[in-house]
Design a protein around this motif. Structure first.
Motif, PDB file in Angstrom:
ATOM      1  N   MET A  26       6.748 -25.291  18.446  1.00 34.64           N
ATOM      2  CA  MET A  26       8.202 -25.407  18.577  1.00 34.64           C
ATOM      3  C   MET A  26       8.789 -26.447  17.632  1.00 34.64           C
ATOM      4  SD  MET A  26       8.924 -25.017  22.657  1.00 34.64           S
ATOM      5  CE  MET A  26       8.320 -26.653  22.997  1.00 34.64           C
ATOM      6  N   MET A  27       8.047 -27.504  17.339  1.00 34.74           N
ATOM      7  CA  MET A  27       8.581 -28.610  16.550  1.00 34.74           C
ATOM      8  C   MET A  27       7.687 -28.888  15.347  1.00 34.74           C
ATOM      9  SD  MET A  27      11.227 -29.440  18.316  1.00 34.74           S
ATOM     10  CE  MET A  27      11.732 -31.010  17.674  1.00 34.74           C
ATOM     11  N   ASP A  28       8.303 -29.078  14.217  1.00 39.56           N
ATOM     12  CA  ASP A  28       7.580 -29.515  13.027  1.00 39.56           C
ATOM     13  C   ASP A  28       7.611 -31.041  13.077  1.00 39.56           C
ATOM     14  OD1 ASP A  28       6.458 -29.919  10.573  1.00 39.56           O
ATOM     15  OD2 ASP A  28       8.217 -29.305   9.438  1.00 39.56           O
ATOM     16  N   GLY A  54      13.509 -29.207  14.382  1.00 41.88           N
ATOM     17  CA  GLY A  54      13.534 -28.000  15.207  1.00 41.88           C
ATOM     18  C   GLY A  54      13.228 -26.778  14.365  1.00 41.88           C
ATOM     19  N   ARG A  55      12.334 -25.959  14.860  1.00 41.08           N
ATOM     20  CA  ARG A  55      11.917 -24.775  14.104  1.00 41.08           C
ATOM     21  C   ARG A  55      13.059 -23.782  13.917  1.00 41.08           C
ATOM     22  NH1 ARG A  55       6.777 -21.090  15.761  1.00 41.08           N
ATOM     23  NH2 ARG A  55       6.396 -20.219  13.726  1.00 41.08           N
ATOM     24  N   LEU A  56      13.856 -23.604  14.966  1.00 40.20           N
ATOM     25  CA  LEU A  56      14.953 -22.645  14.880  1.00 40.20           C
ATOM     26  C   LEU A  56      16.226 -23.269  14.309  1.00 40.20           C
ATOM     27  CD1 LEU A  56      14.448 -20.801  18.274  1.00 40.20           C
ATOM     28  CD2 LEU A  56      13.732 -20.060  15.995  1.00 40.20           C
ATOM     29  N   SER A  57      16.526 -24.496  14.753  1.00 40.57           N
ATOM     30  CA  SER A  57      17.782 -25.122  14.332  1.00 40.57           C
ATOM     31  C   SER A  57      17.659 -25.883  13.021  1.00 40.57           C
ATOM     32  CB  SER A  57      18.264 -26.090  15.410  1.00 40.57           C
ATOM     33  OG  SER A  57      17.381 -27.205  15.482  1.00 40.57           O
ATOM     34  N   ASP A  58      16.450 -26.288  12.650  1.00 34.38           N
ATOM     35  CA  ASP A  58      16.170 -27.095  11.467  1.00 34.38           C
ATOM     36  C   ASP A  58      16.827 -28.482  11.565  1.00 34.38           C
ATOM     37  OD1 ASP A  58      14.690 -27.272   9.095  1.00 34.38           O
ATOM     38  OD2 ASP A  58      16.503 -27.041   7.890  1.00 34.38           O
ATOM     39  N   ALA A  59      17.202 -28.881  12.780  1.00 30.55           N
ATOM     40  CA  ALA A  59      17.808 -30.200  12.988  1.00 30.55           C
ATOM     41  C   ALA A  59      16.714 -31.263  13.032  1.00 30.55           C
ATOM     42  CB  ALA A  59      18.599 -30.214  14.285  1.00 30.55           C
ATOM     43  N   ALA A  60      16.938 -32.365  12.308  1.00 25.36           N
ATOM     44  CA  ALA A  60      15.972 -33.462  12.290  1.00 25.36           C
ATOM     45  C   ALA A  60      16.259 -34.416  13.441  1.00 25.36           C
ATOM     46  CB  ALA A  60      16.053 -34.209  10.968  1.00 25.36           C
TER      47      ALA A  60
END
Length: 103
Positions: A26-28, A54-60
């Motif tokens: 789920m998380m990078d 976030g994998r889907l949102s790409d939010a750091a």
């Protein structure tokens, strides 16, 4: 931690491994271990910085976390997490003064 969406207790190495792999999918994330406090032969605290995306949102996102490890015969049998370093140190019998002022 109450805000954590998964507050389930994961018992045994296979359950812990499944949880870790699910979380990693789920998380990078990268985890930087900043300090390790050894309270005794069977308890330790790792003060870390977790940076994730976030994998889907790409939010750091970044968060400091303490991981409290309980060991038995050299194996981790329990892990707790908290963003409160002082709380983690007190949980293993170390005073908050053991935390460096600059961390």
């Amino acid at each position: 931690e109450p805000q954590d969406p998964d507050t389930t207790v994961h018992r045994g190495p296979e359950a812990a491994k499944r949880y870790g792999l699910t979380w990693a999918e789920m998380m990078d994330a990268t985890i930087e271990v900043r300090e390790i406090f050894e309270a005794s032969d069977d308890q330790a605290v790792a003060w870390t910085r977790i940076e994730s995306r976030g994998r889907l949102s790409d939010a750091a996102a970044g968060q400091d976390y303490a991981f409290i490890f309980k060991l038995c015969d050299g194996l981790v049998v329990r892990v707790q997490e908290t963003p409160d370093k002082r709380e983690a140190l007190e949980a293993v019998g170390l005073s908050g003064q053991d935390a460096h002022a600059d961390s």
